[in-house]
Write a protein that holds these residues in place. Structure first.
Motif, PDB file in Angstrom:
ATOM      1  N   SER A  33      -2.810   3.963  -3.329  1.00  0.00           N
ATOM      2  CA  SER A  33      -1.362   4.003  -3.628  1.00  0.00           C
ATOM      3  C   SER A  33      -0.523   3.746  -2.387  1.00  0.00           C
ATOM      4  O   SER A  33       0.700   3.686  -2.460  1.00  0.00           O
ATOM      5  N   THR A  87      -0.400  14.513   4.654  1.00  0.00           N
ATOM      6  CA  THR A  87       0.753  15.213   4.089  1.00  0.00           C
ATOM      7  C   THR A  87       0.735  16.710   4.383  1.00  0.00           C
ATOM      8  O   THR A  87      -0.242  17.401   4.068  1.00  0.00           O
ATOM      9  N   TRP A 108      -5.500  15.948 -10.029  1.00  0.00           N
ATOM     10  CA  TRP A 108      -4.399  14.967  -9.992  1.00  0.00           C
ATOM     11  C   TRP A 108      -3.044  15.659 -10.000  1.00  0.00           C
ATOM     12  O   TRP A 108      -2.130  15.277  -9.254  1.00  0.00           O
ATOM     13  N   ASP A 109      -2.904  16.705 -10.844  1.00  0.00           N
ATOM     14  CA  ASP A 109      -1.618  17.431 -10.874  1.00  0.00           C
ATOM     15  C   ASP A 109      -1.252  17.939  -9.486  1.00  0.00           C
ATOM     16  O   ASP A 109      -0.118  17.789  -9.026  1.00  0.00           O
ATOM     17  N   HIS A 166      -0.271  15.121  -7.108  1.00  0.00           N
ATOM     18  CA  HIS A 166       1.106  14.666  -7.388  1.00  0.00           C
ATOM     19  C   HIS A 166       2.120  15.624  -6.773  1.00  0.00           C
ATOM     20  O   HIS A 166       3.087  15.204  -6.142  1.00  0.00           O
ATOM     21  N   ARG A 167       1.881  16.924  -6.932  1.00  0.00           N
ATOM     22  CA  ARG A 167       2.847  17.923  -6.429  1.00  0.00           C
ATOM     23  C   ARG A 167       2.989  17.841  -4.907  1.00  0.00           C
ATOM     24  O   ARG A 167       4.046  18.064  -4.351  1.00  0.00           O
ATOM     25  N   SER A 226       3.949  13.329  -3.934  1.00  0.00           N
ATOM     26  CA  SER A 226       4.944  12.461  -4.593  1.00  0.00           C
ATOM     27  C   SER A 226       6.234  12.357  -3.802  1.00  0.00           C
ATOM     28  O   SER A 226       6.671  13.315  -3.146  1.00  0.00           O
ATOM     29  N   ASP A 262      10.287  10.214  -4.065  1.00  0.00           N
ATOM     30  CA  ASP A 262      11.155   9.396  -4.940  1.00  0.00           C
ATOM     31  C   ASP A 262      10.834   7.920  -4.725  1.00  0.00           C
ATOM     32  O   ASP A 262      10.685   7.472  -3.589  1.00  0.00           O
ATOM     33  N   TRP A 295       8.138   6.300  -5.412  1.00  0.00           N
ATOM     34  CA  TRP A 295       6.742   5.990  -5.072  1.00  0.00           C
ATOM     35  C   TRP A 295       5.853   6.716  -6.065  1.00  0.00           C
ATOM     36  O   TRP A 295       6.139   7.836  -6.485  1.00  0.00           O
ATOM     37  N   THR A 296       4.749   6.092  -6.480  1.00  0.00           N
ATOM     38  CA  THR A 296       3.873   6.703  -7.482  1.00  0.00           C
ATOM     39  C   THR A 296       2.432   6.762  -6.989  1.00  0.00           C
ATOM     40  O   THR A 296       1.928   5.773  -6.425  1.00  0.00           O
ATOM     41  N   LEU A 297       1.801   7.901  -7.206  1.00  0.00           N
ATOM     42  CA  LEU A 297       0.364   8.046  -6.933  1.00  0.00           C
ATOM     43  C   LEU A 297      -0.396   7.501  -8.141  1.00  0.00           C
ATOM     44  O   LEU A 297      -0.224   7.984  -9.257  1.00  0.00           O
ATOM     45  N   GLU A 347      -3.446   7.078 -10.504  1.00  0.00           N
ATOM     46  CA  GLU A 347      -4.638   7.832 -10.882  1.00  0.00           C
ATOM     47  C   GLU A 347      -5.752   6.883 -11.333  1.00  0.00           C
ATOM     48  O   GLU A 347      -5.506   5.696 -11.588  1.00  0.00           O
TER      49      GLU A 347
END
Ligand code: FAS
Ligand code: PHB
Length: 400
Positions: free
Chosen positions: A199, A206, A244-245, A248-249, A252, A254, A256-258, A260
């Protein structure tokens, strides 16, 4: 029936990156070796571990004769991202570190290439050995005893290399002569390999209040992702949806998308710092994870293993060609400078990016450090030159 006596020049215990690279470097100099591995070839080749090669490691693997597929399939990166407080900042590694870069090429692929090179050269590499022990280390004729295919062997040699990893038998064999330095961290990494295109164009480290996360990759079709979890985490409590949840938390942003994908493999890696001094005793030399462990936040483990065996290969070749054994006598001292530099960098990256506990003071220090790195070229250069790997001759890592 007694053990079958066999002989070689250098006995190498362990067919991981350290042992295999050393065997290729010594073969290139005409030195005979035998490599002994207790696991199967399939297990060793499929064990998912490191993914980042320093430029120095790339050069050593080229010298070992396994650079072709690495250059064809490896992905060159010139930067990484640090993400914190909802912002993602690029660290231009190559711009800050004299043009040096990293190559993304899985440890599984490095090991496959090294094994293939050794097998194609018709050199002895025994998988599935058992009951390995080392003997007569303080004499001129040390030996390795082992069982292979129900036959007992005694392998006499000039030197034994313990490249058998953190859980091997070589370090314990000399532990009464060693001083150990170690630190356990109160967390681990849960890692997944996913059938998903990366991605991000470069790695993303992070910092997040819920815990550290890392976006890495293995190819344009394979993502490698990690998240900080409890040290005693149970993998069966992490179904793919929960992983995955949580990712994402933590990652993530604004706009931009992870992406899956199917989770192909998942595992939990404990986090520890560990160094043993010295890295040798008599005719036994420890290399790689048998001598030291770093938390993977600095992507140093595999690279340190390769730098150890680069030093050891040069010392062994010198001793055979000119009888000069000073390189072997100085092996530990030469390696430990770089080992401790990597230990500190890995500790620094780990304590800067992971949630260390409940004390908000730690979090404020971490954010201050991260803001400093992304706003000061001097601070960013500190991270960059350590991350891409200091040149072998750099004063910070070369023995006096
Ligand atoms: P290895 O452990 O790779 O190899 C030792 C070999 O010796 C193994 O094949 C083992 O089966 C064999 N052996 C053990 N005992 C034996 C015996 N008695 N007889 C014969 N053979 C024996 N590093 C990074 O840079 N980035 C990462 O993301 C990363 N992730 C990791 C994840 C995990 C789960 C682990 C354990 C390590 C990770 N590392 C990572 C570190 C890792 O890459 C090591 O630094 C690297 O494998 C070191 O290579 P070796 O020293 O060759 O040790
Ligand atoms: C990986 O891709 O496995 C990887 C990358 C960077 C790290 C650790 C692991 O710091």
């Amino acid at each position: 029936m007694g053990a079958t006596k066999v002989r070689t020049q250098v006995a190498i215990i362990g067919a991981g990156p350290a042992g295999l690279t050393l065997s290729c470097l010594l073969h290139g100099a005409g030195i005979e070796t035998v490599v002994l591995e207790n696991r199967s070839r399939r297990y060793v080749e499929e064990r998912i571990r490191a993914g980042v090669l320093e430029q120095g490691t790339v050069e050593v693997l080229e010298a070992a004769g396994v650079g072709e597929r690495m250059h064809r399939e490896g992905i060159v990166h010139h930067g990484i991202y640090l993400q914190f407080a909802g912002e993602r900042h690029r660290i231009p590694l190559s711009d800050l570190a004299d043009g040096r870069s990293i190559v993304i090429y899985g440890q599984t692929e490095v090991v496959k290439d090294l094994i293939e090179a050794r097998v194609n050269a018709g050199l002895e590499l025994r998988f599935g050995v058992a009951d390995v022990s080392v003997h007569e280390l303080e004499t001129d004729l040390p030996s390795v005893r082992f069982t292979h295919e129900h036959e007992q062997f005694e392998l006499e040699c000039d030197a034994i290399v313990g490249a058998d990893g953190f859980h091997g038998v070589c370090r314990p064999a000399i532990e009464q002569h060693l001083r150990v330095f170690s630190r356990e961290y109160p967390f681990a990494w849960l890692g997944i390999l996913a059938a998903a295109p990366p991605s991000s164009d470069e790695l993303v480290y992070t910092h997040h209040e819920r815990g550290f996360a890392l976006l890495s990759l293995r190819s344009p079709e394979r993502s490698r992702l990690y998240l900080q979890c409890a040290a005693d985490e149970r993998l069966d409590e992490w179904p793919d949806t929960r992983i995955w949840d949580e990712l994402h938390r933590r990652v993530s942003l604004d706009g931009w998308t992870l992406v899956e994908g199917e989770v192909l493999e998942k595992g939990i890696t404990p986090m520890r710092s560990f160094v043993t001094e010295p890295m040798q005793h008599g005719r036994l030399f420890l290399a790689g994870d048998s001598a030291h462990i770093v938390p993977p936040t600095g992507a140093k483990g595999l690279n340190l293993a390769i730098s150890d065996v680069t030093v050891l290969a040069e010392a062994l070749i010198d001793s055979y060609r000119s009888g000069n054994r000073s390189g072997l006598a100085e092996y530990s001292r030469t390696c430990l400078r770089r080992v401790w530099r990597a230990e500190h960098f890995s500790y620094w990256m780990t304590t800067m990016l992971h949630q260390l506990g409940e004390d908000p003071f730690d979090n404020q220090l971490q954010l201050s450090q991260l803001r400093y790195i992304v706003s000061s070229e001097a601070a960013a250069r500190t991270l960059a030159e350590n991350y891409v790997g200091l040149p072998l001759g750099h004063r910070a890592v070369a023995a006096d």
